[in-house]
Design a protein around this motif. Sequence first.
Motif, PDB file in Angstrom:
ATOM      1  N   LEU A 368       0.957  -1.319   0.096  1.00 18.27           N
ATOM      2  CA  LEU A 368      -0.066  -0.090   0.038  1.00 18.27           C
ATOM      3  C   LEU A 368       0.817   1.299  -0.076  1.00 18.27           C
ATOM      4  O   LEU A 368       0.595   2.246  -0.739  1.00 18.27           O
ATOM      5  N   ALA A 372       0.999   3.917  -3.063  1.00 16.44           N
ATOM      6  CA  ALA A 372       0.695   5.215  -2.563  1.00 16.44           C
ATOM      7  C   ALA A 372       1.542   6.216  -3.106  1.00 16.44           C
ATOM      8  O   ALA A 372       1.421   7.200  -3.649  1.00 16.44           O
ATOM      9  N   GLY A 385      -5.500   3.723   1.633  1.00 21.64           N
ATOM     10  CA  GLY A 385      -6.181   3.406   0.307  1.00 21.64           C
ATOM     11  C   GLY A 385      -7.764   3.074   0.693  1.00 21.64           C
ATOM     12  O   GLY A 385      -8.124   3.150   1.748  1.00 21.64           O
ATOM     13  N   ARG A 389      -6.478  -0.193  -2.469  1.00 19.03           N
ATOM     14  CA  ARG A 389      -5.772   0.625  -3.650  1.00 19.03           C
ATOM     15  C   ARG A 389      -5.894   2.049  -3.150  1.00 19.03           C
ATOM     16  O   ARG A 389      -6.827   2.445  -2.835  1.00 19.03           O
ATOM     17  N   PRO A 390      -4.630   2.833  -3.082  1.00 14.02           N
ATOM     18  CA  PRO A 390      -4.477   4.233  -3.281  1.00 14.02           C
ATOM     19  C   PRO A 390      -5.359   4.908  -4.239  1.00 14.02           C
ATOM     20  O   PRO A 390      -5.261   4.238  -5.180  1.00 14.02           O
ATOM     21  N   GLY A 483      -3.869   8.969  -0.141  1.00 15.48           N
ATOM     22  CA  GLY A 483      -4.542   8.084  -1.020  1.00 15.48           C
ATOM     23  C   GLY A 483      -5.718   7.379  -0.698  1.00 15.48           C
ATOM     24  O   GLY A 483      -6.291   6.395  -1.155  1.00 15.48           O
TER      25      GLY A 483
END
Length: 491
Positions: A368, A372, A385, A389-390, A483
């Motif tokens: 992560l 990011a 995130g 996901r960021p 993010g």
Amino acid sequence: MNRRDFLTAASSAALLPLSGATWAQAATRPLPIIPITDVTAGGDRRIKLNLQAATHDFGTGAASATFGINHSYLGPVVRAKQGQTLPFDVTNGIGEVTTLHWHGLHIPGEVDGGPHQEIKPGEVWSPDVPVTQRASMNWFHSHMHGKTARQTYTGLAGVLLIEDDASLSADLPSTYGVDDFMLILQDKMFNCSSQMDYVLTGEVFEEGFTGDTLVVNGAVAPVAQTVPQGLVRLRILNACNARFLTLSLQTGPMTVIASDGGFLASSVQTENILMSPGERYEVLIDTRTADANALMVSFGEDEGFVGILGSMFGGGGNAIPALTLNRRAEAGFTGSLPDRLANLSSADSTEATVTRSFQLNMGGSEELATLATLWGNVCGDGGMGINGRPMKMDRIDEHVRQGDTEIWRIASDDQLHPFHIHGCSFRILTQNGAEPPAYAQGWKDMVHVENEWSEVLVRFDHPATSDAPYMYHCHILEHEDCGMMGQFTVG
Ligand code: C2O
Ligand code: CU
Ligand code: CU
């Protein structure tokens, strides 16, 4: 106590009169009245918002380097009416790239002012912003990806108040600066030269930036205001980067009449309001019952903690009288507390045809953190995130069909986060697995998210293309920059 509670306790302690750290917070200053730019009369003059670098004395005796919008710090209250199209000219004079987002507005993505609508230094952004929604207290702030936290903290924020026929004819106090006040609450850090400070460390990213000093409309609290006898209306914005604030009155319960997106169905009496960054509430105070009353504000979201301190320090807890209202003899708004406020049926989740789930992530995985940074987010050592996901500027995460009613469920894998969605108002079905407090059951664009699901019922009526998508994100601005944000289209 876990680490977060400890940090909350440590920073709250700075507000206690016994701590000695209250040099600035000791004096009472007059409440600054934020100037109004009233455009309800219409006309075709463009509405100028000049973003500028300036200096401002918060009451510490020293000039701090700030940003302001038409002013040395913060922006005006722009007052408009439903049905108008607002022709803004936003001039960027801050010497660095920025954007200006209209938080709470139901407007197409292309004029939303999100991170894709950059305004370069010296340039003018001229969106025509169509106001179709009901009366509500909205705001505007920087949304420059990776810089939102610092730019907003430095002063790029203001209030956009929408009126409609119902709000203009409502039997409520509405004389601005007399019985109707705008309050922008923020926490600040001042350095040993008494100047506003913003220092980022890895830990700050994790908690979000918090200051030890409460500021109201750009003045160090406590502040005071003389008011007439009768009802007084406070329209309150929590514009902190990361602080949850607990609001109460010194004397008696508070009457809440509106939340982020407009009037509640009927007024709600409550002992306190837990207000996240980005939230707005309107409250009424009856000054006929006491010579003076005060809006008490305490830092931190842990009401249990406030409760314990409350009993230790004679009921006030770690709260300070942020705004004292001193009653004068003349009568002002002498009407009574309203009961019915708006036609607002209870949220009907059976209307929803789509359900989406969002898990807010922070810390933990190295992946992560790597992603990011790779995708241009600005973090400390960790990464953040949503759904693993960021934020990535050129990735669209969700596609929503215009006019569909949906349920969005959000949970976090650790601490409390304030979640915000662009382009809509929603109704909260559950908040952290429970029924939301009565004052949060009207129109909202912010919801508190913890480890149980928070569910909102939402409909998007305006388009947003992949060039100008809407955002959803945590409104702890350091988390957003790091993010904890995603993008969606509506069409
Ligand atoms: Cu108040 Cu996406 O912002
Ligand atoms: Cu927004
Ligand atoms: Cu967050």
